[in-house]
Write an enzyme that holds these catalytic residues in place. Structure first.
Site, mmCIF file in Angstrom:
data_model
loop_
_atom_site.group_PDB
_atom_site.id
_atom_site.type_symbol
_atom_site.label_atom_id
_atom_site.label_comp_id
_atom_site.label_asym_id
_atom_site.label_seq_id
_atom_site.Cartn_x
_atom_site.Cartn_y
_atom_site.Cartn_z
ATOM 1 N N ARG A 68 0.823 -1.215 0.000
ATOM 2 C CA ARG A 68 0.000 0.000 0.000
ATOM 3 C C ARG A 68 0.853 1.260 0.000
ATOM 4 N NH1 ARG A 68 -5.417 -0.558 0.741
ATOM 5 N NH2 ARG A 68 -6.095 -2.617 1.389
ATOM 6 N N ARG A 94 -10.149 2.611 -2.441
ATOM 7 C CA ARG A 94 -8.893 2.149 -1.857
ATOM 8 C C ARG A 94 -8.713 2.817 -0.508
ATOM 9 N NH1 ARG A 94 -7.291 -2.229 -3.486
ATOM 10 N NH2 ARG A 94 -5.194 -1.849 -2.731
ATOM 11 N N LEU A 96 -6.432 4.534 2.023
ATOM 12 C CA LEU A 96 -5.152 5.235 1.916
ATOM 13 C C LEU A 96 -4.388 5.133 3.235
ATOM 14 C CD1 LEU A 96 -6.478 8.366 0.014
ATOM 15 C CD2 LEU A 96 -5.192 6.435 -0.940
ATOM 16 N N HIS A 112 -19.342 10.331 1.468
ATOM 17 C CA HIS A 112 -19.760 9.019 1.967
ATOM 18 C C HIS A 112 -21.288 8.940 1.886
ATOM 19 C CE1 HIS A 112 -19.627 5.372 4.331
ATOM 20 N NE2 HIS A 112 -20.611 5.853 5.068
#
Ligand code: GRF
Length: 219
Positions: A68, A94, A96, A112
Site C-alpha cells: 500500500r 482504496r 489510503l 460518503h
C-alpha cells in the site's frame, strides 16, 4: 479569484466527479478540476473526464500487490506532478495509508453515502433500510487516518420511504451527493472551512449550525 487546483480520485462511474466538473465550469467557482486519477484502468468515469478535456492518470493498484505504501507513493507523485492543491475522493475504493493522508491536512475530502457517524463502511443503503432508519443521506468530510471519521463539512438528508429498496434509496441519496459535494468543495477552496478540535467551522460557525451558510441547495 485564484482557482484551487483539484484532483478527483475515482474507481468507477464517477457521477460525483462529473458533478464537480460541471460546477467548476462556472468561472465564479473557486476551484478547477485539473486531474482525474483512477486506480482502475476500466473506470467509467475516465471517459467522462477525457471528454471534458481533463487530464487523467491511472495508478493501477494491482501492479503494487499488497504494498500500500508503494501505491500511495505513486499516487502522491502524480498529485505533485499536477500541482494539486485539493484532493477529492469520489467513489475511490482504496484505503489510503496515514502516511499519505497526513500529507493533505484539511485538503483531502471524501463523500460518503450515509449520515456519518452512522453507517461507516460499505453497503450503507442496505444497512440503513435493515436498521429501519427513517432518515438517511450523505456526508462530505475531510479525510483522516481513520476510515469515514474525519471532520464533517456538509451533510444532506432524505427520508427513507416504506417501499424503498437499496436501489431507490441510493438513487435519491446520489442526487443529494451531486449537490453537496460541489458546495462543500467550493467552501473549502474559498478557505472558509477550518477545523478546530476535530470539528469543522464554516466562516467561524460550527457545523451543523453553519449549514445555513451553505448555498440553499442543501436540504
Ligand atoms: C457514491 O455513492 C459515493 O458516496 C460513494 O461511492 C459512490 C460513488 O459514485 N463514496 P460515483 O462513482 O460518484 O457515481
Amino acid at each position: 479569484m485564484s482557482h484551487k487546483r483539484v484532483a478527483v480520485l475515482i474507481s468507477g462511474r464517477g457521477s460525483n466527479m462529473a458533478a464537480l466538473i460541471e460546477a467548476a465550469k462556472d468561472k465564479k467557482y473557486p476551484a478547477e478540476i485539473v486531474l482525474v486519477v483512477s486506480n482502475r484502468p476500466d473506470a467509467g468515469g475516465l471517459a467522462t473526464a477525457r471528454a471534458a478535456g481533463i487530464a487523467t492518470e491511472i495508478v493501477d493498484h494491482t501492479l503494487f500487490g499488497k504494498d500500500r505504501a508503494a501505491f500511495d507513493g505513486a499516487l502522491q507523485a502524480v498529485l505533485i506532478k499536477h500541482k494539486v492543491d485539493i484532493v477529492c475522493l469520489a467513489g475511490f475504493l482504496r484505503l489510503l495509508t496515514p502516511a499519505l493522508v497526513t500529507q493533505w491536512p484539511e485538503r483531502m475530502l471524501n463523500i460518503h453515502p450515509a449520515l456519518l457517524p452512522a453507517f461507516k463502511g460499505l453497503d450503507t443503503h442496505k444497512r440503513a433500510i435493515a436498521a429501519r432508519a427513517t432518515v438517511h443521506g450523505t456526508t462530505v468530510h475531510f479525510v483522516s487516518a481513520e476510515l469515514d471519521s474525519g471532520p464533517i463539512i456538509a451533510q444532506g438528508a432524505v427520508f427513507v420511504r416504506g417501499d424503498d429498496t437499496e436501489e431507490t434509496l441510493a438513487a435519491r441519496v446520489l442526487k443529494v451527493e451531486h449537490r453537496i459535494y460541489p458546495a462543500a468543495l467550493g467552501l473549502v477552496a474559498q478557505g472558509r472551512v477550518r477545523v478546530v478540535d476535530g470539528r469543522c467551522l464554516i466562516d467561524d460557525v460550527p457545523v451543523p449550525d453553519a449549514a445555513q451558510l451553505v448555498p440553499a441547495d442543501i436540504p
